[in-house]
Design a protein around this motif. Structure first.
Motif, PDB file in Angstrom:
ATOM      1  N   PRO A  52       0.828  -1.207   0.000  1.00  0.00           N
ATOM      2  CA  PRO A  52       0.000   0.000   0.000  1.00  0.00           C
ATOM      3  C   PRO A  52       0.870   1.267   0.000  1.00  0.00           C
ATOM      4  CG  PRO A  52       0.024  -1.008   2.182  1.00  0.00           C
ATOM      5  CD  PRO A  52       0.929  -1.819   1.308  1.00  0.00           C
ATOM      6  N   VAL A  53       0.714   2.061  -1.058  1.00  0.00           N
ATOM      7  CA  VAL A  53       1.544   3.250  -1.257  1.00  0.00           C
ATOM      8  C   VAL A  53       0.685   4.500  -1.128  1.00  0.00           C
ATOM      9  CG1 VAL A  53       3.033   4.468  -2.900  1.00  0.00           C
ATOM     10  CG2 VAL A  53       3.119   1.961  -2.743  1.00  0.00           C
ATOM     11  N   THR A  54       1.168   5.442  -0.338  1.00  0.00           N
ATOM     12  CA  THR A  54       0.449   6.699  -0.126  1.00  0.00           C
ATOM     13  C   THR A  54       0.780   7.689  -1.241  1.00  0.00           C
ATOM     14  OG1 THR A  54       2.191   7.801   1.128  1.00  0.00           O
ATOM     15  CG2 THR A  54       0.680   6.342   2.375  1.00  0.00           C
ATOM     16  N   PRO A  55      -0.035   8.722  -1.410  1.00  0.00           N
ATOM     17  CA  PRO A  55       0.290   9.772  -2.385  1.00  0.00           C
ATOM     18  C   PRO A  55       1.619  10.475  -2.084  1.00  0.00           C
ATOM     19  CG  PRO A  55      -2.020   9.904  -1.780  1.00  0.00           C
ATOM     20  CD  PRO A  55      -1.374   8.902  -0.850  1.00  0.00           C
ATOM     21  N   ALA A  56       2.063  10.428  -0.823  1.00  0.00           N
ATOM     22  CA  ALA A  56       3.324  11.074  -0.424  1.00  0.00           C
ATOM     23  C   ALA A  56       4.550  10.219  -0.731  1.00  0.00           C
ATOM     24  CB  ALA A  56       3.285  11.403   1.062  1.00  0.00           C
ATOM     25  N   GLY A  57       4.353   9.013  -1.293  1.00  0.00           N
ATOM     26  CA  GLY A  57       5.502   8.159  -1.635  1.00  0.00           C
ATOM     27  C   GLY A  57       6.013   7.328  -0.482  1.00  0.00           C
ATOM     28  N   THR A  58       5.157   7.069   0.486  1.00  0.00           N
ATOM     29  CA  THR A  58       5.502   6.151   1.566  1.00  0.00           C
ATOM     30  C   THR A  58       4.674   4.882   1.391  1.00  0.00           C
ATOM     31  OG1 THR A  58       3.818   7.043   3.064  1.00  0.00           O
ATOM     32  CG2 THR A  58       6.018   8.051   3.156  1.00  0.00           C
ATOM     33  N   ALA A  59       5.025   3.856   2.135  1.00  0.00           N
ATOM     34  CA  ALA A  59       4.279   2.600   2.065  1.00  0.00           C
ATOM     35  C   ALA A  59       4.059   2.073   3.474  1.00  0.00           C
ATOM     36  CB  ALA A  59       5.030   1.573   1.230  1.00  0.00           C
ATOM     37  N   PHE A  60       2.932   1.372   3.651  1.00  0.00           N
ATOM     38  CA  PHE A  60       2.614   0.754   4.928  1.00  0.00           C
ATOM     39  C   PHE A  60       3.118  -0.684   4.930  1.00  0.00           C
ATOM     40  CE2 PHE A  60      -1.247   3.665   4.635  1.00  0.00           C
ATOM     41  CZ  PHE A  60      -0.661   4.668   5.377  1.00  0.00           C
ATOM     42  N   LEU A 148       3.917  -0.103  10.353  1.00  0.00           N
ATOM     43  CA  LEU A 148       4.853   1.000  10.226  1.00  0.00           C
ATOM     44  C   LEU A 148       4.799   1.562   8.822  1.00  0.00           C
ATOM     45  CD1 LEU A 148       8.515   0.001   9.821  1.00  0.00           C
ATOM     46  CD2 LEU A 148       6.853  -1.771  10.223  1.00  0.00           C
ATOM     47  N   GLU A 149       5.195   2.807   8.703  1.00  0.00           N
ATOM     48  CA  GLU A 149       5.186   3.512   7.426  1.00  0.00           C
ATOM     49  C   GLU A 149       6.627   3.879   7.078  1.00  0.00           C
ATOM     50  OE1 GLU A 149       2.931   7.415   5.459  1.00  0.00           O
ATOM     51  OE2 GLU A 149       2.448   6.756   7.493  1.00  0.00           O
ATOM     52  N   LEU A 150       7.039   3.531   5.865  1.00  0.00           N
ATOM     53  CA  LEU A 150       8.401   3.805   5.409  1.00  0.00           C
ATOM     54  C   LEU A 150       8.369   4.547   4.081  1.00  0.00           C
ATOM     55  CD1 LEU A 150      10.140   0.312   5.862  1.00  0.00           C
ATOM     56  CD2 LEU A 150      10.466   2.340   7.287  1.00  0.00           C
ATOM     57  N   PRO A 151       9.308   5.467   3.856  1.00  0.00           N
ATOM     58  CA  PRO A 151       9.453   6.015   2.510  1.00  0.00           C
ATOM     59  C   PRO A 151       9.794   4.873   1.540  1.00  0.00           C
ATOM     60  CG  PRO A 151      10.738   7.283   4.107  1.00  0.00           C
ATOM     61  CD  PRO A 151      10.251   6.046   4.803  1.00  0.00           C
ATOM     62  N   LEU A 152       9.275   4.930   0.332  1.00  0.00           N
ATOM     63  CA  LEU A 152       9.575   3.877  -0.644  1.00  0.00           C
ATOM     64  C   LEU A 152      11.071   3.717  -0.843  1.00  0.00           C
ATOM     65  CD1 LEU A 152       6.788   4.450  -3.309  1.00  0.00           C
ATOM     66  CD2 LEU A 152       7.133   2.390  -1.925  1.00  0.00           C
ATOM     67  N   SER A 153      11.803   4.823  -0.846  1.00  0.00           N
ATOM     68  CA  SER A 153      13.260   4.737  -1.031  1.00  0.00           C
ATOM     69  C   SER A 153      13.903   3.903   0.074  1.00  0.00           C
ATOM     70  CB  SER A 153      13.879   6.133  -1.098  1.00  0.00           C
ATOM     71  OG  SER A 153      13.601   6.838   0.104  1.00  0.00           O
ATOM     72  N   GLU A 154      13.424   4.027   1.308  1.00  0.00           N
ATOM     73  CA  GLU A 154      13.958   3.239   2.420  1.00  0.00           C
ATOM     74  C   GLU A 154      13.568   1.770   2.281  1.00  0.00           C
ATOM     75  OE1 GLU A 154      15.677   1.901   6.045  1.00  0.00           O
ATOM     76  OE2 GLU A 154      16.158   3.478   4.617  1.00  0.00           O
ATOM     77  N   ALA A 155      12.352   1.507   1.859  1.00  0.00           N
ATOM     78  CA  ALA A 155      11.923   0.115   1.664  1.00  0.00           C
ATOM     79  C   ALA A 155      12.801  -0.567   0.618  1.00  0.00           C
ATOM     80  CB  ALA A 155      10.456   0.067   1.240  1.00  0.00           C
TER      81      ALA A 155
END
Length: 187
Positions: A52-60, A148-155
């Protein structure tokens, strides 16, 4: 050559366990004439895995305890498709249950068999776009996890560093990457 090989013939089958999952023992006559015993989880069984990706470019994600490993693993929300339920409905249900999220769009990714040598489960990964938290997680009694929520780049950094040990999560991230890049959500 493969067209001339006969499939194995079932000689007998018995249930070893029915709950929480069905496991069978089957006596078979192979293509070469050998009799063997095969123990496995038969199908049809499906499970969904959702990034699941948010509009802000993070993922749950969830940090979930997996008893056979003795570890907490970083995973995408996931779960079994219940009888009579579509994979898409299961994906939406699991997101709400595990991370309290809803999504605007589900993009199916290529399905796969995670361990075809001993089970017939089909895993159906999804990229879920427009994710947003709408509720607190509603966990099953046996689930021990922390959302937890992570920036896609961190994932993806963790994926490339070998820090994501759950194979289904790794493959879901792999399949999602070109779609995320095409939408400008990942460099």
């Amino acid at each position: 050559m493969l067209g001339t090989v006969k499939p194995w013939k079932r000689l007998s089958i018995e249930d070893l366990v029915r709950e929480p999952v069905r496991i069978v023992r089957e006596r078979l006559l192979t293509h070469s004439g050998s009799e063997i015993t095969y123990i496995y989880r038969p199908g049809p069984v499906e499970a969904v895995f959702v990034l699941p990706v948010t509009p802000a470019g993070t993922a749950f994600f969830v940090h979930q305890y997996r008893h056979p490993t003795g570890k907490f693993l970083l995973e995408v929300p996931a779960g079994k498709v219940d009888e009579g339920e579509t994979p898409e409905a299961a994906a939406r249900r699991e997101l709400l249950e595990e991370v309290g999220a809803e999504v605007q769009e589900l993009v199916p990714l290529p399905p796969f068999h995670p361990q075809p040598s001993f089970n017939a489960v089909v895993f159906r990964p999804y990229l879920a776009l427009g994710a947003r938290r709408v509720a607190e997680p509603d966990l099953e009694g046996s689930e021990l996890l922390t959302p937890l929520e992570l920036p896609l780049s961190e994932a993806y950094r963790r994926l490339e560093a070998g820090e994501i040990e759950d194979g289904s999560t790794a493959l879901t991230l792999f399949y999602a990457r070109p779609r995320l890049s095409a939408r400008g959500l990942l460099d």
